[in-house]
Design a protein around this motif. Structure first.
Motif, short mmCIF file in Angstrom:
data_model
loop_
_atom_site.label_atom_id
_atom_site.label_comp_id
_atom_site.label_asym_id
_atom_site.label_seq_id
_atom_site.Cartn_x
_atom_site.Cartn_y
_atom_site.Cartn_z
N VAL A 1 0.33 5.26 0.64
CA VAL A 1 -0.66 6.15 1.24
C VAL A 1 -0.27 7.59 0.94
CG1 VAL A 1 -1.83 6.84 3.35
CG2 VAL A 1 -1.07 4.48 3.08
N LEU B 1 -6.52 5.56 7.79
CA LEU B 1 -5.33 5.65 6.94
C LEU B 1 -4.23 6.47 7.60
CD1 LEU B 1 -6.78 6.15 3.32
CD2 LEU B 1 -6.07 4.03 4.46
N GLY C 1 -7.84 3.26 -3.50
CA GLY C 1 -8.76 3.31 -2.36
C GLY C 1 -8.90 4.71 -1.79
N ALA D 1 0.83 -1.20 0.00
CA ALA D 1 0.00 0.00 0.00
C ALA D 1 0.86 1.25 0.00
CB ALA D 1 -0.92 0.01 1.21
N LEU E 1 -1.55 -4.41 2.40
CA LEU E 1 -3.00 -4.31 2.43
C LEU E 1 -3.65 -5.66 2.15
CD1 LEU E 1 -5.25 -2.04 2.61
CD2 LEU E 1 -5.35 -2.22 0.12
N LEU F 1 -3.67 4.39 -1.79
CA LEU F 1 -4.71 4.79 -0.86
C LEU F 1 -4.63 6.31 -0.66
CD1 LEU F 1 -4.33 1.94 1.79
CD2 LEU F 1 -5.66 1.95 -0.34
N ALA G 1 -4.57 -3.73 7.27
CA ALA G 1 -3.19 -3.60 6.80
C ALA G 1 -2.24 -4.13 7.86
CB ALA G 1 -2.86 -2.15 6.48
N GLY H 1 0.26 -3.17 -6.38
CA GLY H 1 -0.23 -2.74 -5.08
C GLY H 1 -1.41 -1.77 -5.19
N TRP H 2 -1.64 -1.06 -4.12
CA TRP H 2 -2.77 -0.15 -4.02
C TRP H 2 -2.31 1.26 -3.66
CZ3 TRP H 2 -8.16 -1.43 -4.18
CH2 TRP H 2 -8.41 -2.78 -4.45
N ILE I 1 -0.24 0.17 -10.26
CA ILE I 1 -1.12 -0.29 -9.18
C ILE I 1 -2.23 -1.20 -9.70
CG2 ILE I 1 -0.68 1.71 -7.71
CD1 ILE I 1 -3.34 2.89 -8.73
#
Length: 258
Positions: A103, A224, A186, A101, A234, A140, A253, A137-138, A182
């Protein structure tokens, strides 16, 4: 495997913390409201079947009634017209649902402008500070909007028939869809797009571009602020609804703590 044994040890000793990113699911959970003539999803409802009584003397259970896109939930690619040939929620690869993740914190910008739109330059700035976005991945998007999630009116922040919540610019949505490595994106808000996304070109660019590219959305996240900019793992756990356009999900997470 030693890696899994090390993870179990770290969880037991506190070297790895599990941070819950999921909003509690109840009748008061905020739900997206579309204007007429569009149809809206049902709010969450819990209906008791029995509770240690004559309907069932030794057990307690309920029926649940809810929409796919209520509370913390996953948007599968098939949710949007541009992704109609993509996977439904039960067909999202498991490797997509577990990943690193990133962020990105824009809460200071959103505090001054609830209609703030994330731009490519904002993501590039994050990459200069923390390295490239994680492969598979993500991303966020932290806006501080989870502080509003206890009240539907405050969360949707509607005025003059328009919701004022942060989102992503069309250019950034296209860049995240086509160039960023990604698997998903999110947010803390009710949907991945801004409240005023119907005024953008294309309309609802996150839904249009990201879902059209086979990537997933993840909404109504919490906490977050407890994650580092990079380094967390995540885990997204939607229900495998056959043919579903999305699903409520438990999201958490793993974060290393020194």
């Amino acid at each position: 495997m030693p890696v899994l044994a090390d993870l179990v040890t770290a969880l037991r000793t506190g070297g790895v913390e599990v941070v819950d990113l999921t909003a509690p699911l109840s009748a008061s959970t905020p739900v997206l409201q579309l204007p007429p003539p569009f149809a809206n999803t049902a709010s969450f409802q819990l209906t008791e079947i029995s509770r240690y009584d004559d309907r069932g003397p030794r057990w307690y259970w309920n029926d649940i009634h809810t929409g796919e896109h209520v509370g913390t939930h996953v948007d599968a690619p098939v949710h949007w017209l541009s992704g109609k040939d993509g996977p439904s929620v039960d067909r999202i690869p498991l490797r997509t649902l577990i990943g690193p993740a990133a962020v990105l914190d824009a809460s200071d910008r959103v505090a001054d402008d609830p209609d703030f739109l994330l731009g490519i330059d904002d993501v590039r700035r994050w990459e200069r500070d923390h390295g490239p976005l994680p492969e598979g991945g993500w991303l966020l998007y932290r806006t501080g909007w989870d502080a509003r999630s206890g009240d539907q009116a405050d969360f949707l922040n509607a005025g003059d028939g328009v919701s004022h919540t942060p989102g992503v610019s069309p250019e950034c949505a296209q860049w995240l869809a086509e160039e960023a490595p990604i698997a998903g994106f999110g947010v803390e808000t009710v949907g991945t797009d801004a409240g005023r996304a119907a005024e953008l070109d294309p309309i609802f660019p996150c839904h249009d571009r990201l879902l059209g590219a086979g990537k997933c959305g993840l909404t109504q996240l919490r906490n977050l602020a407890q994650l580092p900019p990079a380094g967390a793992l995540l885990v997204v756990s939607p229900l495998p609804i056959v043919g579903g356009s999305g699903s409520p999900a438990r999201v958490y997470a793993f974060v290393e703590r020194s």
